[in-house]
Design an enzyme around this catalytic site. Sequence first.
Site, PDB file in Angstrom:
ATOM      1  N   LYS A 204       3.133   9.886   8.355  1.00 12.78           N
ATOM      2  CA  LYS A 204       2.431   9.475   9.583  1.00 12.78           C
ATOM      3  C   LYS A 204       3.016   9.981  10.922  1.00 12.78           C
ATOM      4  O   LYS A 204       2.629  11.036  11.383  1.00 12.78           O
ATOM      5  CB  LYS A 204       2.272   7.959   9.593  1.00 12.78           C
ATOM      6  CG  LYS A 204       1.299   7.496   8.496  1.00 12.78           C
ATOM      7  CD  LYS A 204       0.677   6.142   8.764  1.00 12.78           C
ATOM      8  CE  LYS A 204      -0.530   5.892   7.883  1.00 12.78           C
ATOM      9  NZ  LYS A 204      -0.267   5.225   6.616  1.00 12.78           N
TER      10      LYS A 204
ATOM     11  N   ASP B 275       9.273   2.674   1.417  1.00 12.62           N
ATOM     12  CA  ASP B 275       8.140   3.423   1.968  1.00 12.62           C
ATOM     13  C   ASP B 275       8.066   3.130   3.464  1.00 12.62           C
ATOM     14  O   ASP B 275       7.632   2.062   3.872  1.00 12.62           O
ATOM     15  CB  ASP B 275       6.853   2.985   1.245  1.00 12.62           C
ATOM     16  CG  ASP B 275       5.607   3.678   1.776  1.00 12.62           C
ATOM     17  OD1 ASP B 275       5.657   4.220   2.900  1.00 12.62           O
ATOM     18  OD2 ASP B 275       4.571   3.654   1.076  1.00 12.62           O
TER      19      ASP B 275
ATOM     20  N   PHE C 129       0.845  -1.196   0.000  1.00 10.74           N
ATOM     21  CA  PHE C 129       0.000   0.000   0.000  1.00 10.74           C
ATOM     22  C   PHE C 129       0.879   1.245   0.000  1.00 10.74           C
ATOM     23  O   PHE C 129       1.785   1.365   0.830  1.00 10.74           O
ATOM     24  CB  PHE C 129      -0.920   0.029   1.222  1.00 10.74           C
ATOM     25  CG  PHE C 129      -1.807   1.247   1.261  1.00 10.74           C
ATOM     26  CD1 PHE C 129      -2.966   1.310   0.498  1.00 10.74           C
ATOM     27  CD2 PHE C 129      -1.461   2.355   2.029  1.00 10.74           C
ATOM     28  CE1 PHE C 129      -3.768   2.444   0.504  1.00 10.74           C
ATOM     29  CE2 PHE C 129      -2.262   3.497   2.038  1.00 10.74           C
ATOM     30  CZ  PHE C 129      -3.419   3.535   1.273  1.00 10.74           C
TER      31      PHE C 129
HETATM   32  C1  LIG Z   1      -0.600   5.495   5.207  1.00 12.75           C
HETATM   33  C2  LIG Z   1       0.361   5.047   4.201  1.00 12.75           C
HETATM   34  C3  LIG Z   1       0.522   5.744   2.988  1.00 12.75           C
HETATM   35  C4  LIG Z   1      -0.350   6.915   2.594  1.00 12.75           C
HETATM   36  O1  LIG Z   1      -0.214   7.982   3.479  1.00 12.75           O
HETATM   37  P1  LIG Z   1      -1.342   9.127   3.472  1.00 12.75           P
HETATM   38  O2  LIG Z   1      -0.804  10.145   4.430  1.00 12.75           O
HETATM   39  O3  LIG Z   1      -2.611   8.493   3.919  1.00 12.75           O
HETATM   40  O4  LIG Z   1      -1.453   9.655   2.094  1.00 12.75           O
HETATM   41  C5  LIG Z   1       1.485   5.299   2.110  1.00 12.75           C
HETATM   42  N1  LIG Z   1       2.254   4.237   2.392  1.00 12.75           N
HETATM   43  C6  LIG Z   1       2.141   3.551   3.551  1.00 12.75           C
HETATM   44  C7  LIG Z   1       3.036   2.394   3.816  1.00 12.75           C
HETATM   45  C8  LIG Z   1       1.167   3.918   4.473  1.00 12.75           C
HETATM   46  O5  LIG Z   1       1.027   3.220   5.608  1.00 12.75           O
END
Ligand SMILES: *Cc1c(COP(=O)(O)O)cnc(C)c1O
Length: 401
Positions: free
Chosen positions: A254, A225, A141
Amino acid sequence: MSVTGTESPWKGRFDTSLMRTMGMPLRYLVRGEGCYVWDDEGNEYLDFLAGIAVNSLGHAHPVFVEAVSKQAATLAHVSNYFSTPPQLELAERLARITGAGEGARAYFCNSGAEANEAAFKLARLNSSERRRTILALHNGFHGRTMGALSLTGKPAMREPFEPMPAGVVHIDSTMEALDAAIDDTVAALVLETIKGEAGVVDLPDGFLRRARELTARHGVLLIVDEIQTGVGRTGEWFSYMHDGILPDAVTIAKGIAGGFPIGALVTFGWASELFSRGQHGSTFGGNPLATATANAVLTEIESAGLVQNAAVRGTELRAVIESIDSPLIHEVRGQGLLIGVGLTEPVAQAVSDAALDAGLIINAPNDSSLRIAPPLVIGDDEVRVFGNRLRQAFAAVDGAR
Ligand SMILES: *Cc1c(COP(=O)(O)O)cnc(C)c1O
């Protein structure tokens, strides 16, 4: 404990005024303090989701409150025609804590998806006639905007919005798939070290080191990521540190500012030379209010030893979960304070709902997984209360079956 009824007036207002992008919210929250939040009916909840790994210091932490208040009263926003002390401080701090060191560069934006959009453009800048493919992992994701969505390995999320930006290929998270896919036609490999939204699923042992080896050999950018795993959550500042490797780029969001919206792309070494002036930007990105808050949160994580706390408390939470005697618990995954509980049956939503009724916030990223991602500040009390309430939730679901 009373349960919010369907007649609650906020539900009707939500239903008529908010875009239909998300399901109906579970509760109407009005206040938070430490690791607890309260709803409009006065019910208390232990927050072991932390706004999905965002509230690193919990709620209303004095360091967070002071940072936001002070910077708001000093200088909140200036545009990218100007730099500010908090912006430079954060860029230099990220160079240090990511391990990128000399040659690191930071790009600031406002969310995780936007950080991955910047990473996507970085990957395009490593492309040529021959080198075109961007690899990502099935079930990964990376966000909901179009570039980030194209990287996301969940077809059901992508399909309503096709066509996607071209060039992304998803592969399995196996050594064989990695060996077969990486060659000189690949521009970048984008991955999560622990797939958070997939239910906190770990990569196979040695996968990340092998990915580093192969990408380095073939001139492929390794983009990690760390939006969910980063900033101390797994018991290291960034989870790739557990494997003793450094990527070419890392995306962060986050937990970095404890609830203030900010995202970042940090590049290492040669990857720092790819963008040139004028190729990317964001009006709000890197403004002094967001970067000052991130600096304060990161300073507190460092001085209070919260990276270490995440490792220690993670081990304790794991032991607590494993001590619960329920036939529904199959396995415990993840690292530090990003924990997944794999269930033997597709009842994750029922367990999560029962936990909420027992005063505990966790979530169910899919039918058979629970996710636990508390603030990094949890102590003995929170671990104990968590154990009691989660045990209660499993007992309720076991009893109802
Ligand atoms: C939450 C998340 C995203 C997206 O972040 P947003 O601030 O919601 O756009 C991307 N990659 C990972 C691994 C995530 O947990």
